[in-house]
Write an enzyme that holds these catalytic residues in place. Structure first.
Site, PDB file in Angstrom:
ATOM      1  N   LYS A 199      30.377  13.353 -28.596  1.00 51.15           N
ATOM      2  CA  LYS A 199      29.131  13.213 -27.823  1.00 51.15           C
ATOM      3  C   LYS A 199      29.265  12.085 -26.817  1.00 51.15           C
ATOM      4  O   LYS A 199      30.117  11.189 -26.975  1.00 51.15           O
ATOM      5  CB  LYS A 199      27.922  12.944 -28.731  1.00 51.15           C
ATOM      6  CG  LYS A 199      27.990  11.675 -29.607  1.00 51.15           C
ATOM      7  CD  LYS A 199      27.581  10.396 -28.938  1.00 51.15           C
ATOM      8  CE  LYS A 199      27.807   9.167 -29.823  1.00 51.15           C
ATOM      9  NZ  LYS A 199      27.874   7.901 -29.155  1.00 51.15           N
ATOM     10  N   VAL A 241      39.533   7.557 -31.926  1.00 52.61           N
ATOM     11  CA  VAL A 241      38.812   6.831 -32.981  1.00 52.61           C
ATOM     12  C   VAL A 241      38.214   5.538 -32.410  1.00 52.61           C
ATOM     13  O   VAL A 241      38.833   4.877 -31.575  1.00 52.61           O
ATOM     14  CB  VAL A 241      39.785   6.509 -34.146  1.00 52.61           C
ATOM     15  CG1 VAL A 241      39.125   5.630 -35.201  1.00 52.61           C
ATOM     16  CG2 VAL A 241      40.282   7.809 -34.781  1.00 52.61           C
ATOM     17  N   ALA A 298      35.792   4.892 -30.332  1.00 54.50           N
ATOM     18  CA  ALA A 298      35.743   4.908 -28.862  1.00 54.50           C
ATOM     19  C   ALA A 298      34.343   5.129 -28.324  1.00 54.50           C
ATOM     20  O   ALA A 298      34.149   5.254 -27.119  1.00 54.50           O
ATOM     21  CB  ALA A 298      36.674   6.006 -28.340  1.00 54.50           C
ATOM     22  N   LEU A 328      32.534   7.815 -29.038  1.00 53.22           N
ATOM     23  CA  LEU A 328      32.331   9.262 -28.842  1.00 53.22           C
ATOM     24  C   LEU A 328      31.861   9.956 -30.114  1.00 53.22           C
ATOM     25  O   LEU A 328      31.700  11.185 -30.134  1.00 53.22           O
ATOM     26  CB  LEU A 328      33.630   9.911 -28.334  1.00 53.22           C
ATOM     27  CG  LEU A 328      34.089   9.408 -26.957  1.00 53.22           C
ATOM     28  CD1 LEU A 328      35.497   9.901 -26.643  1.00 53.22           C
ATOM     29  CD2 LEU A 328      33.124   9.883 -25.862  1.00 53.22           C
ATOM     30  N   GLY A 329      31.647   9.193 -31.173  1.00 50.81           N
ATOM     31  CA  GLY A 329      31.005   9.727 -32.380  1.00 50.81           C
ATOM     32  C   GLY A 329      31.877  10.616 -33.245  1.00 50.81           C
ATOM     33  O   GLY A 329      31.357  11.395 -34.045  1.00 50.81           O
ATOM     34  N   GLY A 388      33.835  10.220 -35.946  1.00 50.31           N
ATOM     35  CA  GLY A 388      33.698  10.150 -37.404  1.00 50.31           C
ATOM     36  C   GLY A 388      32.384  10.750 -37.870  1.00 50.31           C
ATOM     37  O   GLY A 388      32.333  11.495 -38.859  1.00 50.31           O
ATOM     38  N   ASP A 407      24.320   8.282 -36.390  1.00 48.42           N
ATOM     39  CA  ASP A 407      24.532   9.425 -35.493  1.00 48.42           C
ATOM     40  C   ASP A 407      24.753  10.738 -36.240  1.00 48.42           C
ATOM     41  O   ASP A 407      24.792  11.798 -35.617  1.00 48.42           O
ATOM     42  CB  ASP A 407      25.766   9.188 -34.607  1.00 48.42           C
ATOM     43  CG  ASP A 407      25.504   8.139 -33.536  1.00 48.42           C
ATOM     44  OD1 ASP A 407      24.340   7.755 -33.347  1.00 48.42           O
ATOM     45  OD2 ASP A 407      26.480   7.717 -32.885  1.00 48.42           O
TER      46      ASP A 407
END
Ligand code: ATP
Length: 330
Positions: A11, A110, A112, A114-115, A117, A155
């Site tokens: 995301k 990882v 970063a 961008l969600g 995990g 998130d």
């Protein structure tokens, strides 16, 4: 066993407004979150058994991990994967035992912003819940999965319902917020940035805004985003104007703090602007920077220029209209 190949999308946050730290340890936020075509691939092979019928052990370590499931994922230490914990929570909730394997092929960098995990965890919750239901186990409704997911990260509920959404409260108050697909270039970081560390830096840097001031600011942003969306839905906004309006509203309160921790982000943002981005922004707690482009061809051209300048640039699109995060691969 039935192998399912699933995509867990990344995301970006088109907006991320952050309020003052609350006594419960959370910051209130107002965010516009959109899933991307870029995503991790999960190969999921699960069997579920009523407790006591598995290979030996009872449910292991009560919600910490599903010990009967092997999770493999390059770049994340064994036993620390959010997918392990997601499946452990499902075991604890259902009282049934999970066995099998989840192989995660990371495409999302990882740590970063961008969600990745959280998205992997949400995909595992959905896959595990579906396996439970198929086996005749308890049916876990989406709202319960969202509660379990929130324990793993703020998130995770977003990735359970996915599609473009507006998030308020601690991130768990989600409202569907459809937008047309946007062409993006991501400039991926070489550094890792911990979300907690960025929030701590933010707390030290910003002039403390009162809770009431944040509520008013967030409400102003919410109304402005809704106004743009309504004009688009009613057909009063052409594609170009819509992009310009989205570009004008794009904002991330955490960016200044993250740039202090990773100064190279400033240069990346400037290079994205020079490559023709309508707007540039950090995603989440960073350090990924993304640019919004008028179309896919312009994004591809910009990415080529950025790569020539030594950046790790990736072209992607938002999957903003999709309501289903768990896209089965053929
Ligand atoms: P956020 O959701 O806070 O924006 P992020 O996108 O910046 O997070 P992630 O890639 O989700 O960062 O990783 C954050 C931390 O979670 C990392 O330190 C990593 O070790 C851990 N982690 C656990 N499981 C996973 C996973 N499946 N994929 C990536 N990271 C994971």
């Amino acid at each position: 066993m039935n192998i399912r190949r699933l995509i867990a999308p990344a995301k970006v946050n088109l907006a991320l407004l952050v309020g003052p730290l609350q006594p419960d340890g959370y910051h209130p936020i107002m965010s516009v979150m959109v899933p991307l075509e870029l995503g991790d691939e999960l190969e999921v092979e699960l069997v579920v058994l009523p407790t006591g019928r598995g290979r030996g052990a009872e449910i292991g370590r009560r919600g910490e991990r599903a010990v009967g499931v092997s999770v493999t994922c390059a770049g994340v230490a064994d036993g620390e994967n959010l997918v392990d914990r997601a499946l452990g929570l499902l075991e604890e909730e259902s009282g049934w035992r999970l066995e099998g394997s989840v192989a995660i092929h990371k495409r999302i960098p990882v740590a970063a912003g961008l969600g990745g995990g959280s998205s992997d965890a949400a995909t595992a919750l959905r896959a595990g819940a579906a396996a439970l239901e198929t086996a005749g186990g308890p049916v876990l409704e989406l709202h319960r999965l969202a509660e379990l997911g929130f324990k793993l990260g703020a998130d995770v509920p977003f990735f359970l319902t996915c599609g473009s959404q507006m998030a308020c409260g601690r991130g768990e108050q989600l409202e569907s917020f459809p937008l047309p697909p946007l062409s993006l270039v991501l400039v991926l970081p070489k550094e890792l940035l911990s979300t907690g560390a960025v929030y701590s830096e933010y707390d030290e840097m910003v002039e403390i805004e009162s809770g009431a001031e944040f509520v008013a600011r967030a409400e102003g942003a919410r109304v402005a985003w809704h106004r743009v969306q309504t004009e688009w839905i009613e057909g009063n906004l052409g594609e170009e104007d819509l992009l310009l309006r989205v570009a004008a509203l794009a904002a991330n309160d955490l960016e200044q703090a993250a740039v202090r921790m990773v100064p190279a982000m400033g240069r990346r943002r400037k290079d994205l602007e020079d490559a023709g981005a309508l707007a540039t922004l950090m995603s989440g707690s960073g350090p990924t920077i993304f640019g919004i482009f008028p179309n896919h061809a312009a994004a591809a051209q910009a990415a080529a220029e950025l790569i020539a300048r030594g950046h790790r640039a990736v072209v992607t699109r938002t999957r903003a209209l999709s309501a289903n995060p768990t896209v089965a691969l053929p």
